[in-house]
Design a protein around this motif. Structure first.
Motif, PDB file in Angstrom:
ATOM      1  N   VAL A   1       0.847  -1.189   0.000  1.00 22.89           N
ATOM      2  CA  VAL A   1       0.000   0.000   0.000  1.00 22.89           C
ATOM      3  C   VAL A   1       0.885   1.241   0.000  1.00 22.89           C
ATOM      4  O   VAL A   1       1.804   1.359   0.809  1.00 22.89           O
ATOM      5  N   GLU A   2       0.614   2.150  -0.935  1.00 22.15           N
ATOM      6  CA  GLU A   2       1.335   3.419  -0.994  1.00 22.15           C
ATOM      7  C   GLU A   2       0.458   4.513  -0.401  1.00 22.15           C
ATOM      8  O   GLU A   2      -0.686   4.674  -0.809  1.00 22.15           O
ATOM      9  N   THR A   3       1.004   5.252   0.534  1.00 22.46           N
ATOM     10  CA  THR A   3       0.280   6.355   1.157  1.00 22.46           C
ATOM     11  C   THR A   3       1.007   7.645   0.817  1.00 22.46           C
ATOM     12  O   THR A   3       2.199   7.766   1.077  1.00 22.46           O
ATOM     13  N   ASN A   4       0.289   8.587   0.209  1.00 21.91           N
ATOM     14  CA  ASN A   4       0.890   9.849  -0.216  1.00 21.91           C
ATOM     15  C   ASN A   4       0.002  11.032   0.146  1.00 21.91           C
ATOM     16  O   ASN A   4      -1.192  10.871   0.379  1.00 21.91           O
ATOM     17  N   ASP A   5       0.619  12.205   0.148  1.00 20.69           N
ATOM     18  CA  ASP A   5      -0.136  13.448   0.339  1.00 20.69           C
ATOM     19  C   ASP A   5      -0.639  13.928  -1.014  1.00 20.69           C
ATOM     20  O   ASP A   5       0.090  13.894  -2.005  1.00 20.69           O
ATOM     21  N   TYR A   6      -1.878  14.366  -1.031  1.00 16.36           N
ATOM     22  CA  TYR A   6      -2.489  14.900  -2.245  1.00 16.36           C
ATOM     23  C   TYR A   6      -3.156  16.219  -1.891  1.00 16.36           C
ATOM     24  O   TYR A   6      -3.440  16.490  -0.736  1.00 16.36           O
ATOM     25  N   GLN A   7      -3.423  17.016  -2.918  1.00 20.71           N
ATOM     26  CA  GLN A   7      -4.126  18.281  -2.716  1.00 20.71           C
ATOM     27  C   GLN A   7      -5.554  18.120  -3.227  1.00 20.71           C
ATOM     28  O   GLN A   7      -5.759  17.690  -4.359  1.00 20.71           O
ATOM     29  N   TYR A   8      -6.527  18.460  -2.377  1.00 18.16           N
ATOM     30  CA  TYR A   8      -7.929  18.398  -2.770  1.00 18.16           C
ATOM     31  C   TYR A   8      -8.218  19.559  -3.711  1.00 18.16           C
ATOM     32  O   TYR A   8      -7.955  20.711  -3.391  1.00 18.16           O
ATOM     33  N   LEU A   9      -8.757  19.257  -4.903  1.00 17.31           N
ATOM     34  CA  LEU A   9      -9.035  20.293  -5.895  1.00 17.31           C
ATOM     35  C   LEU A   9     -10.496  20.705  -5.907  1.00 17.31           C
ATOM     36  O   LEU A   9     -10.833  21.863  -5.714  1.00 17.31           O
ATOM     37  N   TYR A  10     -11.409  19.722  -6.165  1.00 16.97           N
ATOM     38  CA  TYR A  10     -12.822  20.064  -6.228  1.00 16.97           C
ATOM     39  C   TYR A  10     -13.688  18.816  -6.099  1.00 16.97           C
ATOM     40  O   TYR A  10     -13.224  17.695  -6.172  1.00 16.97           O
ATOM     41  N   ASP A  11     -14.981  19.070  -5.905  1.00 25.57           N
ATOM     42  CA  ASP A  11     -16.002  18.051  -5.723  1.00 25.57           C
ATOM     43  C   ASP A  11     -16.618  17.735  -7.091  1.00 25.57           C
ATOM     44  O   ASP A  11     -16.940  18.643  -7.843  1.00 25.57           O
ATOM     45  N   GLU A  12     -16.758  16.443  -7.403  1.00 24.30           N
ATOM     46  CA  GLU A  12     -17.355  16.057  -8.682  1.00 24.30           C
ATOM     47  C   GLU A  12     -18.303  14.870  -8.454  1.00 24.30           C
ATOM     48  O   GLU A  12     -17.898  13.723  -8.548  1.00 24.30           O
ATOM     49  N   GLY A  13     -19.559  15.166  -8.123  1.00 26.16           N
ATOM     50  CA  GLY A  13     -20.546  14.103  -7.894  1.00 26.16           C
ATOM     51  C   GLY A  13     -20.221  13.293  -6.647  1.00 26.16           C
ATOM     52  O   GLY A  13     -20.146  13.837  -5.553  1.00 26.16           O
ATOM     53  N   ASP A  14     -20.033  11.984  -6.812  1.00 22.61           N
ATOM     54  CA  ASP A  14     -19.716  11.098  -5.691  1.00 22.61           C
ATOM     55  C   ASP A  14     -18.220  11.006  -5.433  1.00 22.61           C
ATOM     56  O   ASP A  14     -17.779  10.165  -4.659  1.00 22.61           O
ATOM     57  N   TYR A  15     -17.439  11.836  -6.115  1.00 21.26           N
ATOM     58  CA  TYR A  15     -15.985  11.763  -6.007  1.00 21.26           C
ATOM     59  C   TYR A  15     -15.394  13.119  -5.647  1.00 21.26           C
ATOM     60  O   TYR A  15     -15.975  14.164  -5.914  1.00 21.26           O
ATOM     61  N   PHE A  16     -14.210  13.074  -5.045  1.00 17.32           N
ATOM     62  CA  PHE A  16     -13.386  14.252  -4.859  1.00 17.32           C
ATOM     63  C   PHE A  16     -12.219  14.114  -5.826  1.00 17.32           C
ATOM     64  O   PHE A  16     -11.635  13.038  -5.944  1.00 17.32           O
ATOM     65  N   VAL A  17     -11.871  15.181  -6.503  1.00 18.43           N
ATOM     66  CA  VAL A  17     -10.716  15.168  -7.401  1.00 18.43           C
ATOM     67  C   VAL A  17      -9.527  15.688  -6.604  1.00 18.43           C
ATOM     68  O   VAL A  17      -9.578  16.771  -6.029  1.00 18.43           O
ATOM     69  N   VAL A  18      -8.462  14.871  -6.546  1.00 16.97           N
ATOM     70  CA  VAL A  18      -7.247  15.240  -5.832  1.00 16.97           C
ATOM     71  C   VAL A  18      -6.076  15.204  -6.799  1.00 16.97           C
ATOM     72  O   VAL A  18      -6.128  14.525  -7.827  1.00 16.97           O
ATOM     73  N   MET A  19      -5.026  15.951  -6.455  1.00 21.11           N
ATOM     74  CA  MET A  19      -3.854  16.024  -7.323  1.00 21.11           C
ATOM     75  C   MET A  19      -2.621  15.606  -6.535  1.00 21.11           C
ATOM     76  O   MET A  19      -2.431  16.021  -5.389  1.00 21.11           O
ATOM     77  N   ASP A  20      -1.779  14.781  -7.166  1.00 18.05           N
ATOM     78  CA  ASP A  20      -0.506  14.399  -6.586  1.00 18.05           C
ATOM     79  C   ASP A  20       0.377  15.643  -6.555  1.00 18.05           C
ATOM     80  O   ASP A  20       0.538  16.324  -7.564  1.00 18.05           O
ATOM     81  N   ASN A  21       0.962  15.945  -5.390  1.00 16.59           N
ATOM     82  CA  ASN A  21       1.761  17.159  -5.237  1.00 16.59           C
ATOM     83  C   ASN A  21       3.100  17.102  -5.978  1.00 16.59           C
ATOM     84  O   ASN A  21       3.727  18.130  -6.183  1.00 16.59           O
ATOM     85  N   ILE A  22       3.530  15.901  -6.380  1.00 19.60           N
ATOM     86  CA  ILE A  22       4.830  15.758  -7.046  1.00 19.60           C
ATOM     87  C   ILE A  22       4.670  15.648  -8.559  1.00 19.60           C
ATOM     88  O   ILE A  22       5.295  16.372  -9.323  1.00 19.60           O
ATOM     89  N   THR A  23       3.804  14.731  -9.011  1.00 19.89           N
ATOM     90  CA  THR A  23       3.653  14.485 -10.450  1.00 19.89           C
ATOM     91  C   THR A  23       2.531  15.307 -11.073  1.00 19.89           C
ATOM     92  O   THR A  23       2.403  15.336 -12.287  1.00 19.89           O
ATOM     93  N   PHE A  24       1.682  15.920 -10.269  1.00 21.79           N
ATOM     94  CA  PHE A  24       0.532  16.717 -10.702  1.00 21.79           C
ATOM     95  C   PHE A  24      -0.528  15.874 -11.417  1.00 21.79           C
ATOM     96  O   PHE A  24      -1.360  16.408 -12.131  1.00 21.79           O
ATOM     97  N   ASP A  25      -0.496  14.540 -11.231  1.00 19.37           N
ATOM     98  CA  ASP A  25      -1.547  13.671 -11.764  1.00 19.37           C
ATOM     99  C   ASP A  25      -2.796  13.858 -10.919  1.00 19.37           C
ATOM    100  O   ASP A  25      -2.726  14.061  -9.707  1.00 19.37           O
ATOM    101  N   GLN A  26      -3.978  13.771 -11.570  1.00 22.10           N
ATOM    102  CA  GLN A  26      -5.236  13.919 -10.843  1.00 22.10           C
ATOM    103  C   GLN A  26      -5.941  12.579 -10.718  1.00 22.10           C
ATOM    104  O   GLN A  26      -5.905  11.761 -11.635  1.00 22.10           O
ATOM    105  N   PHE A  27      -6.589  12.345  -9.561  1.00 23.46           N
ATOM    106  CA  PHE A  27      -7.294  11.105  -9.286  1.00 23.46           C
ATOM    107  C   PHE A  27      -8.688  11.412  -8.762  1.00 23.46           C
ATOM    108  O   PHE A  27      -8.884  12.423  -8.088  1.00 23.46           O
ATOM    109  N   ASN A  28      -9.633  10.518  -9.017  1.00 22.32           N
ATOM    110  CA  ASN A  28     -10.965  10.606  -8.430  1.00 22.32           C
ATOM    111  C   ASN A  28     -11.000   9.678  -7.225  1.00 22.32           C
ATOM    112  O   ASN A  28     -10.772   8.475  -7.361  1.00 22.32           O
ATOM    113  N   ILE A  29     -11.314  10.215  -6.066  1.00 19.80           N
ATOM    114  CA  ILE A  29     -11.383   9.448  -4.832  1.00 19.80           C
ATOM    115  C   ILE A  29     -12.831   9.447  -4.359  1.00 19.80           C
ATOM    116  O   ILE A  29     -13.430  10.514  -4.207  1.00 19.80           O
TER     117      ILE A  29
END
Length: 186
Positions: free
Chosen positions: A65-93
């Motif tokens: 399991v990888e645990t990292n810090d991300y930045q919360y960007l915005y709310d999108e329906g049932d998901y939160f969009v977060v961004m990796d602080n290093i690679t700037f990749d965005q994920f739906n959580i």
């Protein structure tokens, strides 16, 4: 695959097809019969505690399991969009992973997300968040019994109980785990 003797408290296992966290693992050597491990596991998705008896040479799958810090960007329906602080990749959580603390998230806030095989399995908001009061009931003079509180609405629409001296425009610190007022922030 690893043996049951390799399990340590805090490991994340795939047990009976579910992801579980090891909360307790004990080695037992009874008077007769072979030694075994007695484990308490908490299911990551449901939170249920499961007890299991494992033979010392039984095969178990310890998940990476990888645990990292991300930045919360915005709310999108049932998901939160977060961004990796290093690679700037965005994920739906999924919002459900944050639990009750999800309602306290503000844009730009740092969150912690755990991924197993690129799939989010755990998410955690900061323990404390600073929020601005947008509406507060007026305090009634003479209503000053010890610990008197009133309702106030924060900038993200959450209604919480605050002391009588808190007014509109004040910034307060809130515990995201309990939703309680902690202190006024300057």
């Amino acid at each position: 695959m690893a043996k049951a003797s390799d399990i340590k408290t805090g490991n994340i296992l795939r047990f009976n097809g579910e992801l579980v966290t090891v909360t307790e693992i004990l080695h037992r050597t009874p008077g007769k019969g072979g030694a075994f491990y007695l484990g308490k596991f908490r299911n990551i998705k449901s939170g249920k505690i499961v007890e299991a008896r494992l033979a010392t040479d039984e095969q178990v799958e310890i998940c990476r399991v990888e645990t990292n810090d991300y930045q919360y960007l915005y709310d999108e329906g049932d998901y939160f969009v977060v961004m990796d602080n290093i690679t700037f990749d965005q994920f739906n959580i999924p919002k459900a992973l944050f639990g009750p603390a999800a309602k306290f998230l503000k844009e730009g806030m740092d969150v912690v997300v755990s991924l197993e095989s690129e799939e989010p399995i755990m998410a955690q908001a900061p323990n404390f968040v600073d929020l601005e009061i947008t509406y507060a009931e007026p305090a009634v003079k003479g209503d000053t019994s010890s610990g008197a509180q009133k309702y106030a609405t924060t900038e993200n629409g959450i209604e919480i109980k605050v002391p009588l001296f808190v007014n509109v425009g004040d910034k307060i610190k809130v515990d995201t785990r309990t939703g309680e007022y902690i202190e006024r922030v300057k």
